[in-house]
Write a protein that holds these residues in place. Structure first.
Motif, PDB file in Angstrom:
ATOM      1  N   LEU A  26       0.730  -1.230  -0.256  1.00  0.00           N
ATOM      2  CA  LEU A  26      -0.080  -0.310   0.166  1.00  0.00           C
ATOM      3  C   LEU A  26       0.687   1.196   0.170  1.00  0.00           C
ATOM      4  O   LEU A  26       0.239   1.939  -0.360  1.00  0.00           O
ATOM      5  CB  LEU A  26      -0.710   0.566   1.198  1.00  0.00           C
ATOM      6  N   ALA A  27       2.480   1.416   0.707  1.00  0.00           N
ATOM      7  CA  ALA A  27       2.835   2.282   1.227  1.00  0.00           C
ATOM      8  C   ALA A  27       3.264   2.614  -0.194  1.00  0.00           C
ATOM      9  O   ALA A  27       4.062   3.978  -0.761  1.00  0.00           O
ATOM     10  CB  ALA A  27       4.016   2.094   1.740  1.00  0.00           C
ATOM     11  N   ALA A  28       4.127   1.683  -1.254  1.00  0.00           N
ATOM     12  CA  ALA A  28       4.654   1.718  -2.873  1.00  0.00           C
ATOM     13  C   ALA A  28       5.720   1.904  -2.268  1.00  0.00           C
ATOM     14  O   ALA A  28       6.423   1.911  -1.290  1.00  0.00           O
ATOM     15  CB  ALA A  28       4.459   2.428  -3.389  1.00  0.00           C
ATOM     16  N   ALA A  29       6.093   3.613  -2.821  1.00  0.00           N
ATOM     17  CA  ALA A  29       7.535   4.332  -2.463  1.00  0.00           C
ATOM     18  C   ALA A  29       7.213   5.091  -1.324  1.00  0.00           C
ATOM     19  O   ALA A  29       8.798   5.958  -0.840  1.00  0.00           O
ATOM     20  CB  ALA A  29       8.063   5.604  -3.680  1.00  0.00           C
ATOM     21  N   GLY A  30       6.486   5.267  -0.994  1.00  0.00           N
ATOM     22  CA  GLY A  30       6.324   6.067   0.153  1.00  0.00           C
ATOM     23  C   GLY A  30       6.544   5.197   1.957  1.00  0.00           C
ATOM     24  O   GLY A  30       7.020   4.066   2.012  1.00  0.00           O
ATOM     25  N   GLN A  31       6.285   5.905   2.948  1.00  0.00           N
ATOM     26  CA  GLN A  31       6.218   5.352   4.142  1.00  0.00           C
ATOM     27  C   GLN A  31       5.679   4.824   4.821  1.00  0.00           C
ATOM     28  O   GLN A  31       4.195   5.131   4.270  1.00  0.00           O
ATOM     29  CB  GLN A  31       6.968   6.603   5.700  1.00  0.00           C
ATOM     30  N   ILE A  32       5.113   3.579   6.105  1.00  0.00           N
ATOM     31  CA  ILE A  32       4.460   3.320   5.614  1.00  0.00           C
ATOM     32  C   ILE A  32       3.785   3.726   7.402  1.00  0.00           C
ATOM     33  O   ILE A  32       4.453   4.013   7.597  1.00  0.00           O
ATOM     34  CB  ILE A  32       4.465   1.541   6.268  1.00  0.00           C
ATOM     35  N   THR A  33       2.815   4.015   7.746  1.00  0.00           N
ATOM     36  CA  THR A  33       1.918   4.956   8.533  1.00  0.00           C
ATOM     37  C   THR A  33       0.435   4.282   8.931  1.00  0.00           C
ATOM     38  O   THR A  33       0.405   2.962   8.080  1.00  0.00           O
ATOM     39  CB  THR A  33       1.488   6.586   8.078  1.00  0.00           C
ATOM     40  N   ARG A  34       0.057   4.657  10.352  1.00  0.00           N
ATOM     41  CA  ARG A  34      -1.353   4.622  10.508  1.00  0.00           C
ATOM     42  C   ARG A  34      -2.262   4.205   9.740  1.00  0.00           C
ATOM     43  O   ARG A  34      -3.079   3.156   9.713  1.00  0.00           O
ATOM     44  CB  ARG A  34      -1.887   4.944  12.114  1.00  0.00           C
ATOM     45  N   PRO A  35      -2.579   4.988   8.595  1.00  0.00           N
ATOM     46  CA  PRO A  35      -3.876   4.768   7.921  1.00  0.00           C
ATOM     47  C   PRO A  35      -3.333   3.215   7.403  1.00  0.00           C
ATOM     48  O   PRO A  35      -4.568   3.494   6.572  1.00  0.00           O
ATOM     49  CB  PRO A  35      -4.148   6.157   7.096  1.00  0.00           C
ATOM     50  N   HIS A  36      -2.598   2.982   6.750  1.00  0.00           N
ATOM     51  CA  HIS A  36      -2.014   1.524   5.547  1.00  0.00           C
ATOM     52  C   HIS A  36      -2.496   0.949   6.301  1.00  0.00           C
ATOM     53  O   HIS A  36      -3.843   0.325   6.073  1.00  0.00           O
ATOM     54  CB  HIS A  36      -0.579   1.492   5.431  1.00  0.00           C
ATOM     55  N   PHE A  37      -2.422   1.159   7.905  1.00  0.00           N
ATOM     56  CA  PHE A  37      -3.485   0.131   8.663  1.00  0.00           C
ATOM     57  C   PHE A  37      -4.728  -0.619   8.549  1.00  0.00           C
ATOM     58  O   PHE A  37      -5.172  -1.285   9.066  1.00  0.00           O
ATOM     59  CB  PHE A  37      -2.193  -0.337   9.973  1.00  0.00           C
ATOM     60  N   ALA A  38      -4.245   1.011   8.703  1.00  0.00           N
ATOM     61  CA  ALA A  38      -6.428   1.022   8.838  1.00  0.00           C
ATOM     62  C   ALA A  38      -7.209   0.831   7.254  1.00  0.00           C
ATOM     63  O   ALA A  38      -7.795   0.047   8.377  1.00  0.00           O
ATOM     64  CB  ALA A  38      -6.630   3.054   9.162  1.00  0.00           C
TER      65      ALA A  38
END
Length: 282
Positions: free
Chosen positions: A123-135
């Motif tokens: 989901l994060a692809a080239a970006g950082q993994i954040t809480r909204p991804h886990f949501a």
């Protein structure tokens, strides 16, 4: 029209830096800053897009801070991206974010989410993994109905999938930004869930650390909050800033550049001599 706080897919936004700038242009924004969490990776793409759309682009970042066991956000504007102390500080925070994400992934797998780490990476692809991804994963796997429930039940502080970490100190965050020639802005003072007393304490600590400005007008403030914030800023000799804190088109209640003017009499951060085109920004 000015908007000095917005996020892309390089942190927890839903639009790429280029698409975000294009949307800002469509909204009539003429001066724009990309302020992703603890990363400057999207600035080149955003600046290229801004040149295409004839937008004045301001290099930005939103630095995560731990203060009094609480989290604050300090926006940095118009800094030298090549500054060693700033880039090293952000690299440290990125490692903290990666470690936190792995721990959150392990926690939500216990809630019934399959392959949380690998799916969050995708989901994060080239970006950082954040809480909204886990949501999003909690929603996809039927654990939660929507984003609000995912945070309320599992991801916010005190819940079973929350992970507490130590971010940058307030003094370090301000020093990194100013040491790189930039302007340090305390973001969204009404966005931390603080009481009035704690909000004033946080602002006083920011001013004591040498901060430059306070974010007055955001995508979610009402006029009374803006007047209160402007009064607080004036008390500490801080300039005022404005930014929507836009993350995604789904945020129908706010839009890029949809901001009221600063309350009268408060100096604006875009008139600071460090701000590109300071005299022209309105």
């Amino acid at each position: 029209m000015i908007d000095l706080h917005a996020h892309s897919t390089r942190s927890d936004g839903r639009l790429t830096p280029g698409a975000l700038v294009a949307r800002a242009a469509e909204a009539g924004v003429t001066t724009f800053a990309l302020t992703d969490h603890d990363t400057i990776d999207g600035l080149d793409e955003a600046r290229t897009a801004a040149n295409t759309h004839d937008i004045t682009f301001i290099d930005g970042v939103e630095v995560s801070v731990t203060w009094q066991r609480r989290t604050l956000h300090v926006v940095g504007l118009a800094f030298d991206r090549g500054n060693a102390a700033l880039t090293e500080g952000l690299a440290t925070l990125q490692q903290v974010r990666r470690d936190r994400a792995k721990r959150i992934a392990a926690k939500i797998e216990k809630l019934g989410v399959a392959d949380a780490w690998s799916r969050a990476q995708a989901l994060a692809a080239a970006g950082q993994i954040t809480r909204p991804h886990f949501a999003r994963l909690l929603i996809e796997d039927g654990v939660c109905r929507n984003n609000n429930q995912a945070f309320k039940k599992h991801l916010r502080p005190g819940r079973d999938a929350h992970v507490t970490v130590e971010w940058a100190s307030l003094d370090d965050a301000v020093a990194w930004i100013q040491g790189a020639g930039g302007i340090a802005v305390l973001a969204h003072p009404f966005g931390y869930g603080f009481s009035a007393a704690w909000r004033r304490r946080a602002l006083a600590a920011f001013a004591q650390a040498g901060g430059d400005a306070l974010e007055i007008c955001t995508g979610t403030t009402d006029r009374q909050q803006e007047i209160t914030a402007a009064r607080d800023a004036a008390q500490h000799g801080l300039a005022g800033s404005a930014g929507s804190d836009f993350h995604a088109p789904e945020q129908f209640w706010l839009g890029l550049g949809r901001l009221r003017a600063l309350p009268g009499g408060l100096p604006a951060v875009w008139h600071d001599p460090r701000f590109p085109g300071a005299d022209a920004a309105n």
